[in-house]
Design a protein around this motif. Structure first.
Motif, mmCIF file in Angstrom:
data_model
loop_
_atom_site.group_PDB
_atom_site.id
_atom_site.type_symbol
_atom_site.label_atom_id
_atom_site.label_comp_id
_atom_site.label_asym_id
_atom_site.label_seq_id
_atom_site.Cartn_x
_atom_site.Cartn_y
_atom_site.Cartn_z
ATOM 1 N N ALA A 139 -44.956 -9.486 -2.756
ATOM 2 C CA ALA A 139 -43.794 -9.895 -2.085
ATOM 3 C C ALA A 139 -44.284 -10.807 -1.585
ATOM 4 C CB ALA A 139 -42.436 -8.896 -1.907
ATOM 5 N N ASP A 140 -44.505 -11.970 -1.030
ATOM 6 C CA ASP A 140 -44.345 -12.236 0.399
ATOM 7 C C ASP A 140 -44.918 -14.173 -0.570
ATOM 8 O OD1 ASP A 140 -46.294 -11.892 1.055
ATOM 9 O OD2 ASP A 140 -46.734 -12.160 2.484
ATOM 10 N N ALA A 141 -45.909 -13.598 -0.674
ATOM 11 C CA ALA A 141 -46.828 -14.419 -1.910
ATOM 12 C C ALA A 141 -45.915 -15.038 -3.365
ATOM 13 C CB ALA A 141 -47.621 -13.744 -2.081
ATOM 14 N N VAL A 142 -45.535 -13.781 -3.790
ATOM 15 C CA VAL A 142 -45.060 -14.466 -4.819
ATOM 16 C C VAL A 142 -43.563 -15.370 -4.432
ATOM 17 C CG1 VAL A 142 -43.130 -13.471 -7.048
ATOM 18 C CG2 VAL A 142 -45.754 -12.350 -6.688
ATOM 19 N N ARG A 143 -42.853 -15.117 -3.398
ATOM 20 C CA ARG A 143 -41.956 -16.070 -2.880
ATOM 21 C C ARG A 143 -42.282 -17.208 -2.642
ATOM 22 N NH1 ARG A 143 -39.407 -11.494 -0.135
ATOM 23 N NH2 ARG A 143 -40.879 -12.611 1.651
ATOM 24 N N ALA A 144 -43.369 -17.195 -2.372
ATOM 25 C CA ALA A 144 -44.548 -18.431 -1.860
ATOM 26 C C ALA A 144 -44.784 -19.246 -3.219
ATOM 27 C CB ALA A 144 -45.951 -18.484 -0.920
ATOM 28 N N LEU A 145 -45.537 -18.693 -3.708
ATOM 29 C CA LEU A 145 -45.811 -19.552 -4.899
ATOM 30 C C LEU A 145 -44.301 -19.814 -6.232
ATOM 31 C CD1 LEU A 145 -47.856 -19.877 -7.409
ATOM 32 C CD2 LEU A 145 -47.673 -17.843 -8.089
ATOM 33 N N LEU A 146 -43.568 -18.648 -6.780
ATOM 34 C CA LEU A 146 -42.605 -19.846 -7.393
ATOM 35 C C LEU A 146 -41.431 -20.271 -6.317
ATOM 36 C CD1 LEU A 146 -40.959 -16.318 -8.478
ATOM 37 C CD2 LEU A 146 -42.633 -17.905 -9.141
#
Length: 258
Positions: A139-146
């Motif tokens: 989830a943290d990676a998704v937020r960073a990417l978006l």
């Protein structure tokens, strides 16, 4: 694919260590390791026992032999991963796929490419159905990417300003998510960066567990790539002259001549 491949897939799907599986079977951990490495080929009964110990059922079918994909897979495997995607992509789709992969690479976050694009990067013969890249991520990676790319919400995913569509899966079927896939992931160079791509056996594991309409076709494509890689490795152990002569000799053995 080999019996050892099937054992590895079953063990990972059951979330067992080699030691835990060996304990259930009453054998040594080294035996499991040799099966999975291909140092020793398990008997069919061994595969059945492993699958049962993993609380799974082996669903075997007898099908007419079909190696029609093999010549194309051989050609794909001779290319770099990104060129494999280029060769398969319809007009206009490749640039969008590369844009998404580049964004994933630039984010440098824990994400793993799965789905059709992962299959293409590995050399399968199927054409991507759309300009979307599917990933498994924390989830943290998704937020960073978006946040880094300014992606906008879309149906079942995100549209990237640079082009392309991003699909995000927390835990693909047959897996427990990112950490599960990370141990078998492989790095692939993309547009000056690098992305992690799920391994072939893990992609096959996802397809085998998936209820999606195209999952059976995808599983057959992954198995075909595995079979070609195993056959090429075996042929490479025999000296047959130049590289071109070895390739031609190998193809003549694998593809029936009408």
């Amino acid at each position: 694919m080999t019996g050892g491949d099937m054992i590895l897939m079953a063990r990972r799907r059951a979330q067992l260590t080699q030691r835990e599986l060996a304990s259930r079977l009453g054998c040594r951990q080294a035996t499991i390791a040799r099966w999975e490495r291909g140092d020793r080929q398990p008997a069919f009964k061994d595969v059945q026992d492993v699958v049962g110990a993993c609380a799974l059922q082996l669903d075997a079918h007898l099908l007419a032999e079909d190696r029609s994909w093999w010549p194309q897979i051989v050609t794909q495997l001779a290319l770099s991963p990104i060129e494999r995607v280029r060769q398969l992509s319809p007009p206009g789709v490749f640039d969008d796929i590369v844009a998404v992969l580049a964004a994933v690479a630039d984010a440098r976050a824990p994400m793993i490419v799965i789905g059709e694009v992962a299959g293409a990067l590995h050399g399968w013969p199927l054409v991507p159905s759309r300009n979307a890249v599917e990933i498994c991520a924390r989830a943290d990676a998704v937020r960073a990417l978006l946040e880094s790319v300014g992606a906008s919400d879309a149906d079942a995913g995100y549209d990237l300003p640079s082009g392309g569509h991003l699909l995000i899966r927390d835990a693909p079927k047959g897996t427990t998510g990112y950490a599960d896939l990370a141990r078998g992931a492989e790095p692939v160079a993309v547009d000056g960066g690098e992305v992690q791509v799920a391994g072939l056996l893990d992609l096959l594991r996802i397809a085998d567990a998936s209820p999606d309409r195209d999952a059976r076709r995808d599983a057959l494509a992954y198995r075909a790539v595995l079979d070609v890689e195993h056959a090429q490795a075996e042929a490479g152990r025999v000296d047959r002259g130049t590289d071109e002569e070895r390739i031609q000799a190998w193809l003549s053995e694998q593809i029936p001549v009408a």
